[in-house]
Design a protein around this motif. Structure first.
Motif: not given
Length: 489
Positions: A391-396, A398-400, A402-412, A436-441
């Motif tokens: 899970l830690e590898d997966h999170l890293k 995801l975070i990497s 995109s240079p600017v990465m937003l974890f949000m509810k929903g989509t832009p 971006s990544f939709d944390i609700l999914t």
């Protein structure tokens, strides 16, 4: 362009600008991507050259794929030989691999020599432009000149004639459907193929298609090759006269016969035919097992990873590199005992062959399909070759992503909470590109990221892998005029 298109010749393209200029002219273009190291490319280049003679009003162009990466990338060339067909400045068709029959069909169609949806291939692909075109036109006229009802009949064959044709094709390991017989050929093309087979010193069966119109017309539909002679090896259509010539001159025909177990007259069996797999010696069996198990991932290929000798081997090498897997390889061209023995051992008649932990996976098509479906990664993980992603590898990852990465509810485009919406608007107002990544999914990501970042709420904004903060911090940075600078350092 003067001189009637390419004038029966092949032109090497030196730049993307040159190709773009030809495209803009609206002329019919056939583009061959090739590589000097690839035997299949050389083989198809001879066919390509013959076709340029048969269709002199079209432009036949050649691009050395690795020398012109800009052009290769534009047309998504990942293996050679590869063909692209242009008409009126637009790409109308593509072909990957060494398939002379399909190439001839596609050339005939793009040049308008046959009706759309009908199969056609020049009889000899240009041994001599005049006779070739004449024979091709005569045969194509018969294939294409029927009424609409006749064309409907062409779509299927009676089961009885299908069975008879298959029996004839399979009656000899090497089978030639010709005009006349070997002692008295009734056309020059048939005579030439007979001479080639005699020179190759193989036994072959023949059928005089002049003597049986049902077989003659039926085989055209059955094989989707409307002219004669037709040469088969172990039930597989090789092609007509000029393909036989090109394969004979390049040595490929001898290799095909050898790969299919067709014995040579005068060898230890003394007659042509199929070499029956009678088992392997203990020494060879042991050697093959040792090679297969010499690495967790083992590739038997033509050439080496840095210098593949065929497009299929090159494709599997690229797949393994993309999966970031360590692997060993064996060049089957360097050792004929291994090459022939492994076919019997694995009961797999072609190369490359990919093994994982001693088990045969398959060839290039299977490897590609497994990569696309994710099955290859799963097998490599299950067998301990690739580490299972934590899970830690997966999170890293995801975070990497995109240079600017937003974890949000929903989509832009469709935020699911006011705080996420405010951060999206702030980034857009500053003209900042972001992923971006939709944390609700994905609840695993949602809960895991809270622990990983030590930040219990969302949205969360990251820059180059580092947490910037949530909604309040982002808005404060925006209001102070510091947001864009913070995300561009």
């Amino acid at each position: 362009m003067g001189g009637g298109g390419a004038g029966g010749s092949v032109k090497d393209v030196q730049s993307k600008g040159e190709l773009d200029g030809l495209r803009q002219s609206g002329a019919t273009l056939i583009l061959h991507f090739w590589a000097s190291w690839c035997e299949a490319s050389k083989q198809m280049d001879q066919v390509f050259s013959h076709l340029s003679t048969d269709f002199p009003n079209s432009h036949f162009l050649r691009v050395e794929a690795e020398e012109q990466p800009e052009i290769s990338e534009e047309y998504s060339v990942s293996a050679v030989p590869f063909f692209v067909f242009f008409k009126d400045g637009k790409v109308v068709d593509k072909l990957e691999g060494a398939d002379p029959s399909s190439l001839a069909n596609k050339v005939a169609k793009v040049t308008g020599s046959i009706n759309p949806g009908e199969a056609a291939a020049p009889a000899s692909l240009g041994m001599a432009a005049g006779p070739t075109v004449l024979e091709s036109v005569q045969d194509l006229a018969k294939a294409n000149g029927s009424s609409q009802m006749g064309n409907q009949v062409q779509t299927g064959l009676d089961d009885k004639i299908k069975k008879r044709l298959q029996q004839l094709i399979d009656s000899h390991p090497v089978m030639l459907f010709m005009k006349g017989n070997p002692e008295e050929p009734k056309c020059g093309f048939s005579r030439k193929v007979v001479d080639i087979l005699k020179d190759e010193k193989v036994k072959f069966g023949t059928f005089d298609i002049i003597s049986d119109n049902e077989v003659r017309e039926g085989l055209k539909k059955f094989s989707k090759w409307p002219t004669f002679p037709q040469l088969y090896c172990k039930g597989e259509l090789l092609g007509g006269c000029d393909i036989a010539i090109a394969m004979h001159e390049s040595g490929e025909l001898k290799e095909v016969f050898r790969d299919h177990g067709v014995d040579i007259i005068g060898t230890e069996q003394g007659t042509g035919g199929i070499l029956e797999p009678t088992g392997l010696t203990a020494n060879l069996n042991s050697r093959l097992q040792s090679l297969i198990n010499s690495s967790p991932v083992m590739l038997f290929m033509k050439g080496k990873p840095g210098e593949p000798k065929c497009g299929f081997s090159h494709k599997v090498v690229e797949i393994l590199k993309q999966e970031k897997v360590d692997f060993e390889s064996f060049d089957i061209l360097s050792d004929d005992e291994v090459r022939q023995g492994l076919k019997v051992y694995s009961n797999w008649s072609s190369y490359p062959q990919l093994y994982i932990k001693g088990e045969l996976i398959g060839g290039s098509d299977i490897a590609l399909e497994m990569q696309k479906s994710g099955e290859l990664k799963r097998i490599l993980t299950e067998r301990g070759i690739m580490k299972e992603e934590t899970l830690e590898d997966h999170l890293k990852s995801l975070i990497s992503s995109s240079p600017v990465m937003l974890f949000m509810k929903g989509t832009p485009d469709n935020p699911r909470c006011g705080f996420s919406s405010k951060v999206v608007n702030a980034l857009k107002e500053e003209g900042i590109d972001f992923g971006s990544f939709d944390i609700l999914t994905n609840d695993e990501v949602r809960q895991g990221l809270k622990v990983f970042s030590n930040w219990p709420t969302f949205p969360q904004l990251y820059y180059k892998g580092e947490l910037i903060g949530g909604c309040d911090i982002i808005l404060e940075l925006r209001n102070n005029g510091e947001l864009k600078a913070t995300l561009s350092e």
